[in-house]
Write a protein that holds these residues in place. Structure first.
Motif, PDB file in Angstrom:
ATOM      1  N   TYR A 148      -1.723  -0.864  -8.035  1.00  0.00           N
ATOM      2  CA  TYR A 148      -3.478  -1.001  -8.069  1.00  0.00           C
ATOM      3  C   TYR A 148      -3.775  -0.645  -9.517  1.00  0.00           C
ATOM      4  CZ  TYR A 148      -3.277  -0.251  -3.021  1.00  0.00           C
ATOM      5  OH  TYR A 148      -2.917  -0.211  -1.826  1.00  0.00           O
ATOM      6  N   ARG A 208       9.623 -11.936  -0.139  1.00  0.00           N
ATOM      7  CA  ARG A 208       8.511 -11.717  -0.876  1.00  0.00           C
ATOM      8  C   ARG A 208       7.221 -12.574  -0.173  1.00  0.00           C
ATOM      9  NH1 ARG A 208       7.976  -8.049  -1.726  1.00  0.00           N
ATOM     10  NH2 ARG A 208       6.700  -8.331  -3.473  1.00  0.00           N
ATOM     11  N   PHE A 214      -0.488   3.754  -4.263  1.00  0.00           N
ATOM     12  CA  PHE A 214       0.333   2.745  -4.622  1.00  0.00           C
ATOM     13  C   PHE A 214       0.115   2.493  -6.149  1.00  0.00           C
ATOM     14  CE2 PHE A 214       1.322  -2.117  -4.270  1.00  0.00           C
ATOM     15  CZ  PHE A 214       2.965  -1.793  -4.449  1.00  0.00           C
ATOM     16  N   MET A 234      11.519   2.221   0.731  1.00  0.00           N
ATOM     17  CA  MET A 234      10.815   1.646   1.945  1.00  0.00           C
ATOM     18  C   MET A 234      11.309   0.486   2.651  1.00  0.00           C
ATOM     19  SD  MET A 234       8.837   3.504  -0.176  1.00  0.00           S
ATOM     20  CE  MET A 234       7.165   2.769  -0.723  1.00  0.00           C
ATOM     21  N   ALA A 257       0.104  -2.090   4.426  1.00  0.00           N
ATOM     22  CA  ALA A 257       1.540  -2.497   4.219  1.00  0.00           C
ATOM     23  C   ALA A 257       2.761  -1.962   5.352  1.00  0.00           C
ATOM     24  CB  ALA A 257       2.063  -2.082   2.875  1.00  0.00           C
ATOM     25  N   TYR A 258       2.151  -0.818   5.658  1.00  0.00           N
ATOM     26  CA  TYR A 258       3.059   0.147   6.665  1.00  0.00           C
ATOM     27  C   TYR A 258       2.384   0.071   7.973  1.00  0.00           C
ATOM     28  CZ  TYR A 258       4.712   1.362   2.160  1.00  0.00           C
ATOM     29  OH  TYR A 258       5.316   1.546   0.970  1.00  0.00           O
ATOM     30  N   SER A 276       2.733  -8.892  -1.155  1.00  0.00           N
ATOM     31  CA  SER A 276       1.435  -8.293  -1.273  1.00  0.00           C
ATOM     32  C   SER A 276       1.028  -7.910  -2.735  1.00  0.00           C
ATOM     33  CB  SER A 276       1.121  -7.330  -0.282  1.00  0.00           C
ATOM     34  OG  SER A 276       2.103  -6.423  -0.198  1.00  0.00           O
ATOM     35  N   ASP A 277       1.933  -7.706  -3.352  1.00  0.00           N
ATOM     36  CA  ASP A 277       1.806  -7.692  -5.068  1.00  0.00           C
ATOM     37  C   ASP A 277       0.958  -8.727  -5.499  1.00  0.00           C
ATOM     38  OD1 ASP A 277       3.225  -5.192  -5.044  1.00  0.00           O
ATOM     39  OD2 ASP A 277       4.988  -6.150  -6.071  1.00  0.00           O
ATOM     40  N   THR A 294       2.085  -7.217   4.636  1.00  0.00           N
ATOM     41  CA  THR A 294       3.110  -7.743   4.164  1.00  0.00           C
ATOM     42  C   THR A 294       4.200  -7.639   5.193  1.00  0.00           C
ATOM     43  OG1 THR A 294       4.957  -7.248   2.525  1.00  0.00           O
ATOM     44  CG2 THR A 294       3.952  -5.439   3.587  1.00  0.00           C
ATOM     45  N   ALA A 338      -4.794   2.331   0.812  1.00  0.00           N
ATOM     46  CA  ALA A 338      -3.599   1.955   1.380  1.00  0.00           C
ATOM     47  C   ALA A 338      -3.889   2.898   2.746  1.00  0.00           C
ATOM     48  CB  ALA A 338      -2.340   2.465   0.544  1.00  0.00           C
ATOM     49  N   SER A 372       7.353  -7.294   4.211  1.00  0.00           N
ATOM     50  CA  SER A 372       8.230  -6.473   3.362  1.00  0.00           C
ATOM     51  C   SER A 372       8.849  -5.410   4.194  1.00  0.00           C
ATOM     52  CB  SER A 372       7.857  -5.836   2.108  1.00  0.00           C
ATOM     53  OG  SER A 372       7.391  -7.049   1.333  1.00  0.00           O
ATOM     54  N   LYS A 373       8.020  -4.486   4.749  1.00  0.00           N
ATOM     55  CA  LYS A 373       8.483  -3.401   5.539  1.00  0.00           C
ATOM     56  C   LYS A 373       8.974  -3.535   6.917  1.00  0.00           C
ATOM     57  CE  LYS A 373       6.524  -1.898   1.718  1.00  0.00           C
ATOM     58  NZ  LYS A 373       7.122  -1.724   0.548  1.00  0.00           N
TER      59      LYS A 373
HETATM   60  C1  LIG Z   1       0.591   0.288   0.033  1.00  0.00           C
HETATM   61  C2  LIG Z   1       1.381  -0.768  -0.532  1.00  0.00           C
HETATM   62  N1  LIG Z   1       1.156  -2.017  -0.577  1.00  0.00           N
HETATM   63  C3  LIG Z   1       1.651  -3.192  -1.051  1.00  0.00           C
HETATM   64  C4  LIG Z   1       3.074  -2.988  -1.414  1.00  0.00           C
HETATM   65  C5  LIG Z   1       3.833  -4.231  -1.756  1.00  0.00           C
HETATM   66  O1  LIG Z   1       4.482  -4.991  -0.702  1.00  0.00           O
HETATM   67  P1  LIG Z   1       5.217  -6.476  -1.147  1.00  0.00           P
HETATM   68  O2  LIG Z   1       6.624  -6.205  -0.885  1.00  0.00           O
HETATM   69  O3  LIG Z   1       4.460  -7.290  -0.263  1.00  0.00           O
HETATM   70  O4  LIG Z   1       4.767  -6.912  -2.493  1.00  0.00           O
HETATM   71  C6  LIG Z   1       3.728  -1.667  -1.257  1.00  0.00           C
HETATM   72  C7  LIG Z   1       5.126  -1.531  -1.667  1.00  0.00           C
HETATM   73  O5  LIG Z   1       5.725  -0.506  -1.576  1.00  0.00           O
HETATM   74  C8  LIG Z   1       2.751  -0.534  -0.892  1.00  0.00           C
HETATM   75  O6  LIG Z   1       3.260   0.780  -0.713  1.00  0.00           O
END
Ligand SMILES: Cc1ncc(COP(=O)(O)O)c(C=O)c1O
Length: 371
Positions: free
Chosen positions: A120, A227, A117, A36, A193-194, A92-93, A217, A162, A219-220
């Protein structure tokens, strides 16, 4: 094992010993459509400007522990409502982990719909908590009755939703999410996240419910390497969660780079716009391949089913043809026969589709010769 053994078997918690470490495959030279990520890099002049910014960063100094300037920019960029507090995480992890640490107790439950995800569940285990997964409905929508019954019976400390969901791509209905927030005795964390790939968000509704937090996040949207995640919600909750944050968790390079990137958000928005556009084309193309059943997605990936029993072979065949996606079949249950592909560049998507057609053709030929 002797009682004086100095072995890990004696000391590491049994539930940790039972875990399999989160496996990230080495992509080598494969077309990488498994994680992703945004496939686009920055234009060269922007990279030069960013490198100039990095020149001024003082690596010998600790970072600003509260990342004040970056926080202010993120609040604007992600439209965090006035009056709501924010905590930043190393992805976000890390924020999911802080949430668990803040409420952890061995009899307490983290609850989430399944499939979702995987972190969790893993983080609940890391924190020494119980995890309860509630199956989604057959179409991967939220089974509200089952969620409410599970909330009633196990009184979860935290519910994660999510929104849109990974790995299904589904956007749960807002009324279903509200029903969960109202019924939950503890926190409900809506994990957005998305967010760059959907118009739906609960960010503007923060404060309306005392137990709602929103997780984001960068990230996406194209900054997975930095991070950086953000948790937003009422100060009463975030003040407590911030206490378990390690000082300096957002390093100087991330702070400087994210600030620079957010000043050029139009570039990232343009890229996520391309991904949203190409997701439509990819879904249409997948729908047209016999034997493939794709699911509509509000995220930057598409979940699809292969003909029964063929997912592992299709995954391997794609890899052999140079394309890495995610094989979800080993998870079993509702993900049996499922693969997940991240939306890439138009060229990457075309290479993936060609390889998929080829592997399904090969599969069909293989199963007809074996009877
Ligand atoms: C629903 C969801 N939350 C959080 C994350 C983690 O994102 P991050 O890169 O911020 O740790 C992901 C990563 O795939 C995700 O799918």
């Amino acid at each position: 094992m002797s009682p004086n053994s100095k072995s890990p078997q004696r000391w590491v918690r049994p539930e940790v010993q039972a875990l399999t470490a989160y496996h990230v495959p080495d992509p080598g030279n494969l077309i990488k459509l498994d994680a992703m990520e945004n496939p686009y890099s920055w234009p060269a002049p922007l990279v030069d400007e960013w490198l100039e910014v990095l020149r001024a960063v003082e690596l010998n100094r600790y970072p600003d522990p509260g990342a004040a300037d970056l926080t202010a920019q993120l609040r604007r960029s992600m439209q965090v409502p006035d009056g709501m507090q924010v905590v930043l995480g190393n992805g976000s992890d890390e924020l999911i982990q802080m949430l668990a640490l803040a409420v952890a107790d061995k009899d307490r439950v983290i609850l989430a719909p399944e499939p979702t995800f995987v972190m969790y569940r893993m983080i609940a285990t890391f924190a020494g908590m119980q995890y309860r997964g509630v199956p989604l409905a057959a179409d991967y929508s939220l089974d509200v009755d089952a969620m409410l019954a599970a909330i009633e019976s196990c009184q979860p400390a935290v519910v994660f939703l999510a929104y849109p969901n990974n790995p299904t791509g589904t956007l749960f209905s807002a009324t279903a999410v509200e029903a969960v927030i109202e019924a939950a005795p503890g926190l409900v964390v809506v994990d957005e996240a998305y967010a760059p790939f959907t118009d739906a968000s609960l960010m503007s509704r923060l404060g309306e419910f005392s137990n709602l937090l929103v997780l984001r996040t960068v990230s996406k949207m194209g900054l997975a390497g930095l991070r950086l995640g953000l948790l937003a919600g009422p100060a009463a909750w975030l003040g407590e969660i911030d206490k378990v944050r390690l000082p300096y968790n957002i390093n100087v390079l991330t702070q400087a780079s994210a600030r620079f990137a957010l000043e050029h958000q139009a570039t990232l928005d343009e890229q996520t716009g391309w991904i949203r556009r190409d997701r439509v084309q990819l879904l249409t193309a997948l729908t047209g391949i016999p034997g493939v059943q794709p699911y509509p997605s509000d995220a930057n990936f598409i979940l699809f089913k292969t003909p029964a029993g063929q997912a592992d072979a299709v995954f391997e065949s794609l890899k052999a043809q140079g394309v890495l996606i995610k094989n979800l079949n080993p998870a079993g249950g509702r993900l049996q026969d499922c693969l997940r592909v991240t939306v890439g560049t138009p060229d990457e998507n075309a290479a993936f589709l060609a390889a998929l057609r080829q592997s399904l053709g090969t599969q069909a030929a293989a199963s007809s010769t074996t009877g």
